[in-house]
Design a protein around this motif. Structure first.
Motif, short mmCIF file in Angstrom:
data_model
loop_
_atom_site.label_atom_id
_atom_site.label_comp_id
_atom_site.label_asym_id
_atom_site.label_seq_id
_atom_site.Cartn_x
_atom_site.Cartn_y
_atom_site.Cartn_z
N ILE A 163 3.33 14.58 -8.53
CA ILE A 163 3.89 15.65 -8.46
C ILE A 163 4.59 16.36 -9.84
O ILE A 163 4.89 17.25 -10.19
N GLU A 164 4.88 15.07 -10.35
CA GLU A 164 5.64 15.25 -11.98
C GLU A 164 4.56 16.12 -12.81
O GLU A 164 5.03 17.09 -13.31
N ARG A 191 0.81 -1.06 0.08
CA ARG A 191 0.01 0.04 -0.13
C ARG A 191 0.89 1.01 -0.14
O ARG A 191 0.51 2.30 -0.76
N ASP A 192 1.84 1.31 0.97
CA ASP A 192 2.80 2.36 0.74
C ASP A 192 3.60 2.63 -0.49
O ASP A 192 3.56 3.76 -0.94
N ASP A 247 4.02 5.99 -5.34
CA ASP A 247 4.15 5.84 -6.69
C ASP A 247 3.20 6.91 -7.36
O ASP A 247 3.80 7.48 -8.25
N ILE A 248 2.10 6.69 -7.11
CA ILE A 248 1.07 7.60 -7.62
C ILE A 248 1.23 9.02 -7.36
O ILE A 248 1.22 9.86 -8.10
#
Length: 205
Positions: A44-45, A32-33, A38-39
């Motif tokens: 942010i990108e 989950r972490d 990753d998302i």
């Protein structure tokens, strides 16, 4: 300081800020972490890319406006109000909107006092309706602000009374411009001729 870089290998930080060895964390919690991180990293990108796109687009619009104005011997320089631009075939439309941040200074309290005095001296019949309008206009938001547009709407009420006119002048004098924001809105024409905004919000894609 980069907190992530300071975390020892084989550990993760929990929501309380404590280091926890990864072998004490369940596989599903670690997965989950990883999914969340990753998302968020990709989000942010995208945010940074969108900010760069807006900055570059605004500069292109400003440069074009300067170039267009130069044909008539006019030098604009900087951002000068709202601009609408169309593609040659009319399929696409973009709007650069410039909004002012307006607030009231301490003189708005003087305006409110003058308005209250006007209401108090007028007939009882006219008092209740107008008082409700005034109270609605001057209501304070949860953030402690008075809505500038609501108060300015009182200036549309035509009352032939010198004290009322003084109050309306006080409202105008109390407005302070604290800054501006630029907005970029992009549209595509549909088959029925309507222009529909191209969403840049992930919730609307």
């Amino acid at each position: 300081m980069n907190l992530q870089a300071s975390i020892p290998a084989g550990h993760r930080v929990n929501s309380a800020g404590h280091l926890v060895p990864e072998d004490l964390i369940s596989p599903v919690d670690k997965l989950r972490d990883d999914v969340v991180r990753d998302i968020i990293a990709k989000a942010i990108e995208q945010r940074n890319a969108l900010a760069s796109f807006k900055l570059q687009s605004m500069q292109k619009i400003a440069d074009f406006c300067d170039l267009s104005a130069a044909e008539y011997g006019v030098e604009w320089g900087g951002v000068k109000g709202n601009v609408t631009m169309m593609s040659f075939d009319g399929r696409y439309k973009l709007i650069r909107a410039v909004g002012e941040h307006r607030v009231f200074d301490e003189r708005i309290q003087a305006a409110k006092t003058l308005i209250d005095e006007c209401i108090a001296k007028w007939s009882e019949g006219a008092q209740s309706e107008l008082k409700a309008l005034v109270e609605h206009a001057f209501r304070v938001s949860k953030q402690g602000h008075i809505d500038v547009n609501q108060v300015l709407s009182l200036r549309q009420i035509s009352i032939d009374d010198p004290d009322w006119k003084s109050a309306m002048d006080a409202i105008a004098d109390a407005i302070q411009i604290t800054g501006t924001s630029q907005y970029l809105r992009l549209y595509e024409r549909q088959q029925d001729g309507r222009y529909v905004q191209i969403p840049l919000d992930s919730a609307k894609v």
